[in-house]
Enzyme design. Structure first.
Site, short mmCIF file in Angstrom:
data_model
loop_
_atom_site.label_atom_id
_atom_site.label_comp_id
_atom_site.label_asym_id
_atom_site.label_seq_id
_atom_site.Cartn_x
_atom_site.Cartn_y
_atom_site.Cartn_z
N CYS A 294 -68.46 -1.46 12.74
CA CYS A 294 -70.09 -0.98 11.69
C CYS A 294 -68.93 -1.23 10.42
O CYS A 294 -69.23 -0.27 9.52
CB CYS A 294 -70.65 -0.17 11.95
SG CYS A 294 -69.69 1.23 11.69
N GLY B 194 -76.12 4.03 23.05
CA GLY B 194 -77.54 2.55 22.29
C GLY B 194 -77.05 0.99 23.04
O GLY B 194 -78.25 0.11 23.54
#
EC number: 2.1.1.176
Length: 441
Positions: A379, A263
């Site tokens: 994250c 991504g």
């Protein structure tokens, strides 16, 4: 096969093989001939049960002499399915929930069917009181109510306080939004929105991130014509912020240290308008294949995918790159909404992470040119994997400094200092940490 049996098989795979739910769903839902509605119910059951696993076990343990820990996986899953439908899903008729669970256990463990039937009928009889949790100890209460390993609740209360923790737990239990990123090499966001709307998709722009679209009812994404043609890719907005903060100039040389599933790599390549070069590295062949497939689908020509371990030093890359992105392996405590299994991680599983993270950051720094930019991101919301790693690095590397982040407006308390802390309950997106460092000499 119906929705409940599909959910049963997938939950068994997750429990026995310690698989992540999204991967197990992808695997078990492939090539099966059931309606989208049934798949939808199966998905709802799987995620609902994983998200409430400790709570469901707490209820089982109230009603059964044999405790959930001692039960066979088959029995436990059929009870989870029955109890979850009775207590959490208004749309399911109670007798259907009981009968279907009993039928399932008959298929896999016939002798336990009487036991499952008795427990579920007991749940029906005690429906009004069975969900009550003892509130004497706040940490135990929250651990059961939201189904978290108790050490996580203890840690969060200590670090963030009780109110913030309750807020965070509530936010993590909401259904995650689905975001897509426009492939601006092929189409503009406005054009893509028009095309999606003509398919009947409910979608709208996301403020502050030019390429981002929030979508509501996009089903079977991989078979969608617009997806196949490479007009968009699925990516959360927190993850898109990494590319935005990096902000690579056209024609630059960029290294993405831990690239899969691709991504951020493809976003960086798109931001450079298919110019320059992005070297995308990862260490697993199946992950590299995933990146290659995405690159090809999006029609990007400026990405080179390489098999290389971020924990090793690559002598050929030293002082070579304008931008180096190190989005390192982490505890994932910011993306619980998307991967609920993270709630059950043991504390010792995370002990080694800061060592690995520091090592990757140190290696990444060696590849940055003087005047170049180094991004460190995770994250997770835990400081020991985030700002503590960066501060430790800066102590030992005086040729780097944090630089203000002015490409986005997200965390106004910290971004002028050179880093962003994102929390699901404050910012309405996945929890993330992004820092921006510059090599000054």
């Amino acid at each position: 096969m119906n929705a409940r049996e599909l959910a049963f098989k997938t939950l068994y795979d997750i429990e026995r093989n310690k698989n992540y739910s999204n991967m197990s769903i992808n695997k078990n839902f492939k090539n099966i001939n059931i309606s989208d509605q049934e798949k939808g119910l199966a998905t709802e059951l799987i995620y609902g049960i994983i998200e409430n696993k400790y709570y469901l076990n707490y209820i089982i343990d109230k009603l059964s002499k044999i405790k959930s820990k001692k039960m066979s996986t088959y029995v436990k899953i059929s009870l989870w399915l029955g109890i979850y439908q009775i207590l959490f899903l208004d749309s399911i008729k109670e007798h259907a929930a009981v009968n279907e669970s009993v039928s399932l256990i008959k298929k896999y463990d016939k002798k336990s069917s009487g036991f499952v039937n008795a427990i579920l009928r007991n749940v029906l009889r005690n429906k009004e009181t069975i969900m009550d949790i003892d509130k004497a100890n706040i940490e135990d209460f929250l651990s059961i109510k939201y189904s978290y390993n108790p050490w996580i609740i203890q840690k969060w209360i200590k670090v963030f306080g009780e109110d913030f923790t309750r807020d965070l737990l509530e936010s993590n239990s909401e259904k995650p939004n689905l975001y897509i990123r426009t492939n601006t090499v092929k189409i503009s966001r406005d054009e893509l929105i028009e095309k999606l709307k003509s398919q009947g998709v409910i979608c709208s722009k996301v403020n502050g991130i030019d390429e981002a679209i929030i979508v509501k009812n996009l089903k079977n994404i991989e078979n969608n014509k617009l997806f196949k043609e490479g007009f968009f890719t699925v990516q959360d907005i927190s993850s898109m912020l990494v590319g935005k903060v990096t902000n690579p100039k056209e024609g630059s040389l960029v290294l993405d240290m831990c690239s899969a599933p691709g991504g951020k790599t493809t976003h960086l390549a798109t931001l450079m308008n298919n110019s320059g070069q992005v070297i995308a590295r990862d260490v697993f062949e199946h992950k590299l294949k995933l990146i290659n497939n995405t690159v090809k689908r999006l029609g990007l020509k400026n990405i080179e995918v390489e098999n290389f371990d971020a924990l090793k030093i690559d002598e050929n890359s030293i002082d070579k790159f304008d931008y180096v992105v190190s989005d390192v392996p982490c505890s994932g405590m910011g993306i619980i909404k998307r991967k609920p299994e993270i709630k059950f991680k043991k504390e010792e599983e995370l002990k080694e992470l800061p060592i690995i993270q520091s090592e990757i950051l140190n290696n990444a720094s060696k590849y940055v040119k003087v005047g170049g930019c180094l991004i460190y991101s995770t994250c997770t919301i835990h400081d020991e994997e985030n700002i503590d790693i960066v501060n430790e690095f800066l102590k030992n590397n005086e040729n780097f400094e944090l630089v203000p982040i002015d490409e986005v407006k997200i965390d106004l308390d910290n971004q002028y200092k050179g880093y962003i802390k994102i929390y699901p309950n404050i910012h309405g997106m996945d929890g993330f940490f992004i820092s921006k460092l510059k090599r000054v000499r």
